[in-house]
Motif scaffolding. Structure first.
Motif, PDB file in Angstrom:
ATOM      1  N   LYS A   1     -66.466  81.995  22.683  1.00  0.00           N
ATOM      2  CA  LYS A   1     -66.830  81.302  24.151  1.00  0.00           C
ATOM      3  C   LYS A   1     -67.443  79.846  23.370  1.00  0.00           C
ATOM      4  CE  LYS A   1     -66.895  84.847  27.154  1.00  0.00           C
ATOM      5  NZ  LYS A   1     -67.876  85.332  28.316  1.00  0.00           N
ATOM      6  N   GLY A   2     -66.862  79.263  22.659  1.00  0.00           N
ATOM      7  CA  GLY A   2     -67.487  78.188  21.943  1.00  0.00           C
ATOM      8  C   GLY A   2     -68.613  78.057  20.621  1.00  0.00           C
ATOM      9  N   VAL A   3     -69.083  79.455  20.461  1.00  0.00           N
ATOM     10  CA  VAL A   3     -69.875  79.600  19.521  1.00  0.00           C
ATOM     11  C   VAL A   3     -69.098  80.292  18.243  1.00  0.00           C
ATOM     12  CG1 VAL A   3     -71.948  81.049  18.921  1.00  0.00           C
ATOM     13  CG2 VAL A   3     -71.807  80.138  21.188  1.00  0.00           C
ATOM     14  N   LYS A   4     -69.582  79.460  17.065  1.00  0.00           N
ATOM     15  CA  LYS A   4     -68.959  79.988  15.806  1.00  0.00           C
ATOM     16  C   LYS A   4     -69.958  80.816  15.245  1.00  0.00           C
ATOM     17  CE  LYS A   4     -66.111  76.093  14.472  1.00  0.00           C
ATOM     18  NZ  LYS A   4     -65.749  74.976  13.732  1.00  0.00           N
ATOM     19  N   CYS A   5     -69.505  82.065  14.647  1.00  0.00           N
ATOM     20  CA  CYS A   5     -70.246  83.044  14.159  1.00  0.00           C
ATOM     21  C   CYS A   5     -69.511  83.909  13.155  1.00  0.00           C
ATOM     22  CB  CYS A   5     -70.849  83.941  15.272  1.00  0.00           C
ATOM     23  SG  CYS A   5     -69.722  84.648  16.260  1.00  0.00           S
ATOM     24  N   HIS A   6     -70.246  84.571  12.348  1.00  0.00           N
ATOM     25  CA  HIS A   6     -69.796  85.459  11.469  1.00  0.00           C
ATOM     26  C   HIS A   6     -69.121  86.701  12.101  1.00  0.00           C
ATOM     27  CE1 HIS A   6     -70.708  83.449   7.528  1.00  0.00           C
ATOM     28  NE2 HIS A   6     -71.830  83.083   8.139  1.00  0.00           N
ATOM     29  N   ALA A   7     -67.985  87.449  11.576  1.00  0.00           N
ATOM     30  CA  ALA A   7     -67.471  88.718  11.963  1.00  0.00           C
ATOM     31  C   ALA A   7     -67.305  89.405  10.840  1.00  0.00           C
ATOM     32  CB  ALA A   7     -66.588  88.605  12.881  1.00  0.00           C
TER      33      ALA A   7
END
Length: 67
Positions: A42-48
């Motif tokens: 949802k527009g948030v770049k993050c680690h997975a």
């Protein structure tokens, strides 16, 4: 690696441990380590991370954000 959409367990959706585990759609952008991915939620770049035992991504949109 080509970008693709998939379902993932999202950290912010599972804060209440009394709730059932909820998945939502992410876009996997790139693989940056052995089991470390950059995703867009949802527009948030993050680690997975990808868990091979349950065959699912786990995205950390709270503590794993990328500015």
């Amino acid at each position: 690696m080509n970008r693709f959409k998939t379902l993932a367990y999202i950290n912010s959706l599972n804060i209440e441990k009394t709730q059932p585990e909820i998945k939502d759609e992410i876009t996997v952008l790139e693989k940056i380590g052995d089991n470390d991915y950059i995703v867009d939620y949802k527009g948030v770049k993050c680690h997975a991370l990808f868990n091979w035992y349950v065959c699912a991504y786990f995205a950390d949109d709270i503590y794993g954000r990328i500015n």
